[in-house]
Design an enzyme around this catalytic site. Sequence first.
Site, PDB file in Angstrom:
ATOM      1  N   ARG A 171       0.809  -1.235   0.000  1.00  0.00           N
ATOM      2  CA  ARG A 171       0.000   0.000   0.000  1.00  0.00           C
ATOM      3  C   ARG A 171       0.831   1.269   0.000  1.00  0.00           C
ATOM      4  NH1 ARG A 171      -2.454  -3.258   3.595  1.00  0.00           N
ATOM      5  NH2 ARG A 171      -4.305  -4.311   2.810  1.00  0.00           N
ATOM      6  N   LYS A 213       3.160  11.280 -11.793  1.00  0.00           N
ATOM      7  CA  LYS A 213       2.434  10.238 -12.525  1.00  0.00           C
ATOM      8  C   LYS A 213       3.312   8.993 -12.653  1.00  0.00           C
ATOM      9  CE  LYS A 213      -0.459  13.183 -15.461  1.00  0.00           C
ATOM     10  NZ  LYS A 213      -0.672  13.648 -16.856  1.00  0.00           N
ATOM     11  N   GLU A 246      11.174  17.956 -25.651  1.00  0.00           N
ATOM     12  CA  GLU A 246      10.314  18.355 -24.521  1.00  0.00           C
ATOM     13  C   GLU A 246      10.878  19.609 -23.830  1.00  0.00           C
ATOM     14  OE1 GLU A 246       7.420  16.919 -24.038  1.00  0.00           O
ATOM     15  OE2 GLU A 246       7.531  14.782 -24.546  1.00  0.00           O
ATOM     16  N   LYS A 278       7.859  22.790 -15.305  1.00  0.00           N
ATOM     17  CA  LYS A 278       6.848  21.741 -15.135  1.00  0.00           C
ATOM     18  C   LYS A 278       6.256  21.797 -13.737  1.00  0.00           C
ATOM     19  CE  LYS A 278       5.324  17.086 -15.835  1.00  0.00           C
ATOM     20  NZ  LYS A 278       5.568  15.718 -16.292  1.00  0.00           N
ATOM     21  N   GLU A 307      -6.444  25.884 -11.538  1.00  0.00           N
ATOM     22  CA  GLU A 307      -6.806  26.373 -12.862  1.00  0.00           C
ATOM     23  C   GLU A 307      -6.874  25.212 -13.842  1.00  0.00           C
ATOM     24  OE1 GLU A 307      -4.057  29.552 -13.660  1.00  0.00           O
ATOM     25  OE2 GLU A 307      -5.026  30.022 -15.555  1.00  0.00           O
ATOM     26  N   ARG A 315      -2.439  22.297 -17.129  1.00  0.00           N
ATOM     27  CA  ARG A 315      -1.525  21.171 -17.266  1.00  0.00           C
ATOM     28  C   ARG A 315      -1.530  20.620 -18.689  1.00  0.00           C
ATOM     29  NH1 ARG A 315      -0.206  16.709 -12.631  1.00  0.00           N
ATOM     30  NH2 ARG A 315       1.402  15.632 -13.792  1.00  0.00           N
ATOM     31  N   ASN A 353       1.185  19.454 -23.202  1.00  0.00           N
ATOM     32  CA  ASN A 353       1.053  18.551 -24.340  1.00  0.00           C
ATOM     33  C   ASN A 353       1.119  19.263 -25.682  1.00  0.00           C
ATOM     34  OD1 ASN A 353       0.915  16.126 -22.944  1.00  0.00           O
ATOM     35  ND2 ASN A 353      -1.243  16.444 -22.478  1.00  0.00           N
ATOM     36  N   HIS A 410       1.526  17.329 -28.908  1.00  0.00           N
ATOM     37  CA  HIS A 410       1.295  15.918 -28.606  1.00  0.00           C
ATOM     38  C   HIS A 410       0.091  15.331 -29.338  1.00  0.00           C
ATOM     39  CE1 HIS A 410       4.407  16.483 -25.629  1.00  0.00           C
ATOM     40  NE2 HIS A 410       4.283  15.248 -25.168  1.00  0.00           N
ATOM     41  N   HIS A 420       0.801  12.354 -31.460  1.00  0.00           N
ATOM     42  CA  HIS A 420       0.266  10.994 -31.277  1.00  0.00           C
ATOM     43  C   HIS A 420      -0.203  10.408 -32.605  1.00  0.00           C
ATOM     44  CE1 HIS A 420      -0.517  11.974 -26.791  1.00  0.00           C
ATOM     45  NE2 HIS A 420       0.666  11.409 -26.964  1.00  0.00           N
ATOM     46  N   HIS A 477       9.131   9.118 -29.123  1.00  0.00           N
ATOM     47  CA  HIS A 477       8.088  10.045 -28.689  1.00  0.00           C
ATOM     48  C   HIS A 477       8.464  11.511 -28.963  1.00  0.00           C
ATOM     49  CE1 HIS A 477       4.950  11.841 -26.286  1.00  0.00           C
ATOM     50  NE2 HIS A 477       5.858  12.461 -25.551  1.00  0.00           N
TER      51      HIS A 477
END
Length: 379
Positions: free
Chosen positions: A135, A157, A199, A241, A251, A255, A259, A262, A266, A279
Amino acid sequence: PHRSPTSTALRSEPEIVSVPLAEGRNYPIYIGADLLNSDSETLASHAKGNDVLIVSNTKIAPLYLARVESIFKSAGKNTYTCILPDGEEYKDLPTLNLIYDEALKNGLDRKCTFVALGGGVIGDMVGYAAASYQRGVDFIQVPTSVMAMVDSSVGGKTGVNHALGKNMIGAFHQPNCVFIDTNTLETLPDRELKSGISEIIKYGLIRDAPFFEWQEKNIPELLKRNPTIFAEAIKRSCENKAEVVAADEKEAGVRATLNLGHTFGHAVENGSGYGHWLHGEAVAIGTAMATDMSARMGWIDESLTARVQSILKLADLPTELPGDSPMTTEKFLSLMSVDKKVANGVLRLILLKGELGNCVFTSDFDDNAMKETIDLYVS
Ligand code: NAD
Ligand code: MG
């Protein structure tokens, strides 16, 4: 790749970026040349309990595992290691299980610390293993790719891929610290290095004009892997970042600006078949497309389009689809529409608007401009 310990005589203090979290907590990102040799005590001090499980892959372990393991051993920790196969195709649940196996086999309890030594794949996997093992246990990131240093180390993330979607199994889990030794970039393959720079360019374009101007002068040094210049680029990227991620709580939508390029990217990635583009390469083409579209709508000056083209070329990143690409505008549009930013069937894009360093995340754009941009790129 490691300098001898005598080089510590020349060392400068590491840069530290503090990443703010909810409830007033924060964690440090240490950034500097040769930190694994010169600041090893700092790294070891962030492992709280006695047991440390270092996870890496078959490519990075032969280069840096012995050094990282010795840092924790010297600090009196019991160290364990787990070496995963290398590659995005192993960012899955069966491979993740190897981390739990190693931890359980050695009887590691909730006071242990997992250390991620590698690129973004290792960082995401070890972060998720740490989020879920008993956990939740502590974890430390030692990123070794540009992508991991400037992007995946900030924001919390973590996760793995599922056969039906990328990063579909995961959690938010923050590290105790991120420890970036820019000398580890010496061994990073060229294409991976440039892909990560894509990036870095993004941060300048979406919100930091002075950083973009700095890059216009310093990208040649980044390509030479100058560890001091890289430390500066990583610091400014992580600051950007961290600010965006912190602001997103209040706001909603900001975020998403991370991207830039992106959604087009993609479609480029998925339309060209697995493994054709890295990528960051696809994001570079996507950024060129988003810029072209912004200019068509009159949102930015043509001179900015020229600067975006120039900086991507300076970084030796692709700005076009290959001439023999079997793509059509219809196929490209359908690939874009499956992008996860499609909310309630409305496509929203990050586009440049106004002076350098400004962008918008909007569905209020001219469809014809989008089609014209795609027509130009797929032909
Ligand atoms: P990666 O981890 O696969 O690394 C790229 C390649 O370089 C691999 O073969 C790796 O073994 C090798 N490598 C890494 N460092 C090296 C070094 N110093 N020397 C020699 N070889 C080295 O890919 P990546 O580009 O680092 O990360 C991509 C992953 O990161 C994706 O899975 C993506 O989903 C994830 N990501 C996550 C976030 C986030 O917010 N969590 C953000 C961006 C990307
Ligand atoms: Mg990205």
